[in-house]
Design an enzyme around this catalytic site. Structure first.
Site, PDB file in Angstrom:
ATOM      1  N   SER A 196      -1.921   2.095  -9.399  1.00  0.00           N
ATOM      2  CA  SER A 196      -0.970   1.865  -8.310  1.00  0.00           C
ATOM      3  C   SER A 196      -0.705   0.374  -8.168  1.00  0.00           C
ATOM      4  O   SER A 196      -1.610  -0.398  -7.835  1.00  0.00           O
ATOM      5  CB  SER A 196      -1.534   2.414  -7.004  1.00  0.00           C
ATOM      6  OG  SER A 196      -0.741   1.931  -5.937  1.00  0.00           O
TER       7      SER A 196
ATOM      8  N   HIS B 183       2.183   3.905 -11.051  1.00  0.00           N
ATOM      9  CA  HIS B 183       2.442   4.481  -9.723  1.00  0.00           C
ATOM     10  C   HIS B 183       3.015   3.392  -8.814  1.00  0.00           C
ATOM     11  O   HIS B 183       2.393   2.345  -8.611  1.00  0.00           O
ATOM     12  CB  HIS B 183       1.136   5.032  -9.164  1.00  0.00           C
ATOM     13  CG  HIS B 183       1.265   5.754  -7.862  1.00  0.00           C
ATOM     14  ND1 HIS B 183       1.671   7.071  -7.774  1.00  0.00           N
ATOM     15  CD2 HIS B 183       1.049   5.346  -6.589  1.00  0.00           C
ATOM     16  CE1 HIS B 183       1.679   7.440  -6.501  1.00  0.00           C
ATOM     17  NE2 HIS B 183       1.306   6.411  -5.755  1.00  0.00           N
TER      18      HIS B 183
ATOM     19  N   ASP C 225       4.434   2.487  -5.105  1.00  0.00           N
ATOM     20  CA  ASP C 225       4.425   2.926  -3.707  1.00  0.00           C
ATOM     21  C   ASP C 225       5.540   2.265  -2.914  1.00  0.00           C
ATOM     22  O   ASP C 225       5.505   1.060  -2.666  1.00  0.00           O
ATOM     23  CB  ASP C 225       3.080   2.577  -3.068  1.00  0.00           C
ATOM     24  CG  ASP C 225       1.964   3.464  -3.572  1.00  0.00           C
ATOM     25  OD1 ASP C 225       2.131   4.695  -3.523  1.00  0.00           O
ATOM     26  OD2 ASP C 225       0.927   2.927  -4.014  1.00  0.00           O
TER      27      ASP C 225
ATOM     28  N   MET D 104       7.331   1.884   0.617  1.00  0.00           N
ATOM     29  CA  MET D 104       7.025   2.080   2.045  1.00  0.00           C
ATOM     30  C   MET D 104       8.086   1.412   2.902  1.00  0.00           C
ATOM     31  O   MET D 104       8.509   0.287   2.610  1.00  0.00           O
ATOM     32  CB  MET D 104       5.664   1.474   2.374  1.00  0.00           C
ATOM     33  CG  MET D 104       4.532   2.014   1.525  1.00  0.00           C
ATOM     34  SD  MET D 104       2.959   1.370   2.093  1.00  0.00           S
ATOM     35  CE  MET D 104       1.886   1.952   0.763  1.00  0.00           C
TER      36      MET D 104
ATOM     37  N   HIS E 293       6.486   6.907  -5.653  1.00  0.00           N
ATOM     38  CA  HIS E 293       5.970   7.645  -4.482  1.00  0.00           C
ATOM     39  C   HIS E 293       6.686   7.105  -3.250  1.00  0.00           C
ATOM     40  O   HIS E 293       6.412   5.994  -2.805  1.00  0.00           O
ATOM     41  CB  HIS E 293       4.447   7.422  -4.422  1.00  0.00           C
ATOM     42  CG  HIS E 293       3.768   7.980  -3.223  1.00  0.00           C
ATOM     43  ND1 HIS E 293       2.471   7.645  -2.875  1.00  0.00           N
ATOM     44  CD2 HIS E 293       4.180   8.864  -2.272  1.00  0.00           C
ATOM     45  CE1 HIS E 293       2.120   8.293  -1.776  1.00  0.00           C
ATOM     46  NE2 HIS E 293       3.143   9.030  -1.380  1.00  0.00           N
TER      47      HIS E 293
ATOM     48  N   MET F 126       7.272   6.756   0.424  1.00  0.00           N
ATOM     49  CA  MET F 126       6.716   6.925   1.777  1.00  0.00           C
ATOM     50  C   MET F 126       7.757   6.381   2.740  1.00  0.00           C
ATOM     51  O   MET F 126       7.590   5.328   3.361  1.00  0.00           O
ATOM     52  CB  MET F 126       5.381   6.189   1.893  1.00  0.00           C
ATOM     53  CG  MET F 126       4.255   6.927   1.171  1.00  0.00           C
ATOM     54  SD  MET F 126       2.838   5.880   0.849  1.00  0.00           S
ATOM     55  CE  MET F 126       3.374   5.143  -0.687  1.00  0.00           C
TER      56      MET F 126
ATOM     57  N   MET G 266      -2.408  13.517  -0.843  1.00  0.00           N
ATOM     58  CA  MET G 266      -2.928  12.225  -0.386  1.00  0.00           C
ATOM     59  C   MET G 266      -4.384  12.413   0.054  1.00  0.00           C
ATOM     60  O   MET G 266      -4.693  13.279   0.873  1.00  0.00           O
ATOM     61  CB  MET G 266      -2.115  11.704   0.806  1.00  0.00           C
ATOM     62  CG  MET G 266      -0.715  11.232   0.464  1.00  0.00           C
ATOM     63  SD  MET G 266      -0.629  10.012  -0.857  1.00  0.00           S
ATOM     64  CE  MET G 266      -1.576   8.664  -0.161  1.00  0.00           C
TER      65      MET G 266
ATOM     66  N   ASP H 145      -4.130  10.839  -4.796  1.00  0.00           N
ATOM     67  CA  ASP H 145      -3.828   9.424  -4.522  1.00  0.00           C
ATOM     68  C   ASP H 145      -4.628   8.932  -3.322  1.00  0.00           C
ATOM     69  O   ASP H 145      -4.447   9.428  -2.209  1.00  0.00           O
ATOM     70  CB  ASP H 145      -2.316   9.323  -4.243  1.00  0.00           C
ATOM     71  CG  ASP H 145      -1.826   7.903  -4.018  1.00  0.00           C
ATOM     72  OD1 ASP H 145      -2.607   6.959  -4.200  1.00  0.00           O
ATOM     73  OD2 ASP H 145      -0.635   7.760  -3.669  1.00  0.00           O
TER      74      ASP H 145
END
Ligand code: DX5
Ligand code: ZN
Length: 218
Positions: free
Chosen positions: A9, A34, A36, A38, A67, A69, A138, A176
């Protein structure tokens, strides 16, 4: 030794030298990267958007596992697909349009996935299975790297694995948050085959050795 996929990540990378960090993971033997995303609304943290994905796309051939979020991910899946994402995963808690958005991701030629946060009943992902190439459980509350694996996640992972088996579909099961050399074996046993790890890999003196050790312990 097993056939798990390791997805470092980049949340744990040094954002000031991202290209170098990405290459470091490639050389270390990562299978996926990966990423992330956000928005400061769905989670109490902010990272980056499609431009970072497009810029990372230029420096690596590794599949990009994005991913999201963010609330209302349906508004952004096209931008992330155009930026070069290979997987786009969206939270069941973040949208009223889960199935249509998963379908939209596939229609963009990208692998789709539904994600559940730690307090969401596992069964809520079931309607999404038909439209998911991957499901993501998660094992920490989303928002930050370096948290401790929540103990209840193992039982939840077993439940998710059973749902996937029951569906008779070929769906990757990703986990994750808080994965280490000490818990990888039980996580693999509970059914996960795509392993995200931030701090464990980026924080290691030798990421290649750590990835090899994760594979051999799984
Ligand atoms: C948390 C992110 C994770 C995070 C994992 O919201 O989704 O991908 O980077 O980091 P570690 O492996 O350090 O728990
Ligand atoms: Zn993540």
């Amino acid at each position: 030794m097993s056939n798990i996929k390791i997805a470092p990540s980049i949340l744990s990378a040094d954002f000031g030298k991202m290209a170098e960090e990405v290459r470091r993971m490639e050389v270390a033997g990562a299978d996926l990267l990966h990423c992330d995303v956000m928005d400061g609304v769905f989670v109490p943290n902010i990272t980056f958007g499609p431009k970072m994905i497009a810029d990372i796309r230029k420096v690596t051939k590794l599949p990009l596992d994005v991913h999201l979020m963010i609330v209302e991910p349906e508004k952004y899946v096209e931008a992330f697909a155009k930026a070069g994402a290979n997987y786009i995963t969206i939270h069941v808690e973040a949208t009223k349009k889960l199935v249509p958005t998963l379908k939209a991701i596939r229609a963009l030629g990208v692998k789709s996935g539904a994600v559940i946060s730690p307090d969401t009943p596992v069964g809520e992902i079931e309607p999404a299975l038909e439209y998911s190439d991957m499901v993501l459980l998660m094992s920490v509350y989303p928002g930050f790297g370096g948290q401790k694996f929540l103990d209840k996640s193992l039982a939840r992972l077993e439940e998710l694995t059973a749902l996937v088996k029951k569906s008779k579909r070929k769906i990757d099961i990703e986990i994750d948050g808080g994965i280490t050399l000490d818990n990888i074996a039980e996580i693999k046993k509970a059914g996960a085959n795509v392993i995200v790890a931030g701090n464990t890999i980026f924080g290691a003196n030798n990421p290649k050795e750590t990835i090899t050790a994760l594979r051999s312990r799984a």
